[in-house]
Write a protein that holds these residues in place. Structure first.
Motif, PDB file in Angstrom:
ATOM      1  N   VAL A   1       0.984  -1.250   0.084  1.00  0.00           N
ATOM      2  CA  VAL A   1       0.229  -0.033   0.008  1.00  0.00           C
ATOM      3  C   VAL A   1       0.956   1.345   0.038  1.00  0.00           C
ATOM      4  O   VAL A   1       1.855   1.262   1.000  1.00  0.00           O
ATOM      5  N   LYS A   2       0.735   2.079  -0.897  1.00  0.00           N
ATOM      6  CA  LYS A   2       1.439   3.529  -1.047  1.00  0.00           C
ATOM      7  C   LYS A   2       0.923   4.561  -0.079  1.00  0.00           C
ATOM      8  O   LYS A   2      -0.397   4.781   0.021  1.00  0.00           O
TER       9      LYS A   2
ATOM     10  N   CYS B   1       0.462   7.937   1.931  1.00  0.00           N
ATOM     11  CA  CYS B   1       0.181   9.518   1.474  1.00  0.00           C
ATOM     12  C   CYS B   1       1.697  10.077   1.436  1.00  0.00           C
ATOM     13  O   CYS B   1       2.317   9.987   2.500  1.00  0.00           O
TER      14      CYS B   1
ATOM     15  N   PRO C   1      -3.583   5.744   3.133  1.00  0.00           N
ATOM     16  CA  PRO C   1      -3.189   5.193   2.008  1.00  0.00           C
ATOM     17  C   PRO C   1      -3.089   6.302   0.748  1.00  0.00           C
ATOM     18  O   PRO C   1      -4.293   7.209   0.736  1.00  0.00           O
TER      19      PRO C   1
ATOM     20  N   ASN D   1      -3.815   7.173  -2.472  1.00  0.00           N
ATOM     21  CA  ASN D   1      -4.583   6.767  -3.490  1.00  0.00           C
ATOM     22  C   ASN D   1      -5.026   7.674  -4.610  1.00  0.00           C
ATOM     23  O   ASN D   1      -6.038   7.544  -5.608  1.00  0.00           O
ATOM     24  N   CYS D   2      -4.712   9.101  -4.367  1.00  0.00           N
ATOM     25  CA  CYS D   2      -5.120  10.276  -5.142  1.00  0.00           C
ATOM     26  C   CYS D   2      -4.144  10.996  -5.856  1.00  0.00           C
ATOM     27  O   CYS D   2      -3.190  11.591  -5.096  1.00  0.00           O
TER      28      CYS D   2
ATOM     29  N   TYR E   1       1.067  11.294  -4.475  1.00  0.00           N
ATOM     30  CA  TYR E   1       0.064  10.427  -4.233  1.00  0.00           C
ATOM     31  C   TYR E   1      -0.312  10.739  -2.835  1.00  0.00           C
ATOM     32  O   TYR E   1       0.400  10.469  -2.018  1.00  0.00           O
TER      33      TYR E   1
ATOM     34  N   CYS F   1      -3.676  11.063   0.330  1.00  0.00           N
ATOM     35  CA  CYS F   1      -4.960  10.659   0.707  1.00  0.00           C
ATOM     36  C   CYS F   1      -5.991  11.546   0.535  1.00  0.00           C
ATOM     37  O   CYS F   1      -5.776  12.468  -0.075  1.00  0.00           O
ATOM     38  N   GLU F   2      -7.112  11.269   0.385  1.00  0.00           N
ATOM     39  CA  GLU F   2      -8.312  12.107   0.013  1.00  0.00           C
ATOM     40  C   GLU F   2      -8.409  13.457   0.557  1.00  0.00           C
ATOM     41  O   GLU F   2      -8.366  14.579   0.260  1.00  0.00           O
TER      42      GLU F   2
END
Length: 181
Positions: free
Chosen positions: A27-28, A30, A38, A40-41, A54, A56-57
């Motif tokens: 898991v990448k 933030c 994580p 994921n953005c 990358y 987090c939200e």
């Protein structure tokens, strides 16, 4: 000879989820310092650069709030880039006259709703009532009636803009409503 691994799908491979396995998944995290969520953005590091952060939200929203698309460009380059963006997105503007083309209540656009709010009218009113309300309000704050009054001039200008928005929308509706003759 015994099998080395056991499947969790009991002979039905379609029951398995995507990338479902027994191994730990990478898991990448933030890219914001200290964040353990994580990442994921993806967010661009700079304009026209393929490298991405990358986040987090939460941190992606924070990053995007301060993003300047025209950073590092002079006024002429920024205007050229904005013009090229408008020219490539021009196809979307042609559909804006439809009721579903923009935000609103489905029968009127957001701009029309704002204009009706300025005139203090209901959203289902007909154009004759719009014109009547505009005339009565505009007469009260007209620059000829109240010369030198800045507040009245601003209010008159606001009423004029609201009426223009509603008049243009009415013309579009009447033009699209009649068959070609």
């Amino acid at each position: 000879m015994a099998r080395s691994g056991r499947s969790m799908d009991w002979g039905f491979p379609r029951w398995r989820g995507y990338e479902a396995g027994r191994d730990a998944q990478t898991v990448k995290l933030c890219d914001r310092h200290g964040c353990e969520e994580p990442g994921n953005c993806p967010a661009p590091k700079s304009p026209n650069n393929p490298d991405r952060w990358y986040f987090c939200e939460k941190h992606a929203a924070e990053y995007n709030r301060g993003w300047d698309y025209f950073a590092g460009l002079d006024a002429e380059e920024a205007a050229a880039r904005a013009a090229s963006e408008r020219s490539t997105n021009a196809g979307y503007k042609t559909a804006s006259h439809y009721g579903w083309g923009g935000s609103g209540d489905g029968s009127r656009s957001k701009d029309e709703i704002n204009a009706l709010d300025v005139l203090e009218l209901e959203y289902d009113v007909d154009f004759a009532a719009i014109k009547k309300a505009w005339r009565s309000k505009a007469k009260e704050v007209h620059p000829d009636v109240k010369p030198g009054d800045e507040a009245a001039a601003r209010e008159f200008h606001k009423l004029q803009l609201a009426y223009e928005v509603l008049r243009a929308a009415e013309e579009r509706r009447s033009w699209h409503g009649h068959p070609e003759g």
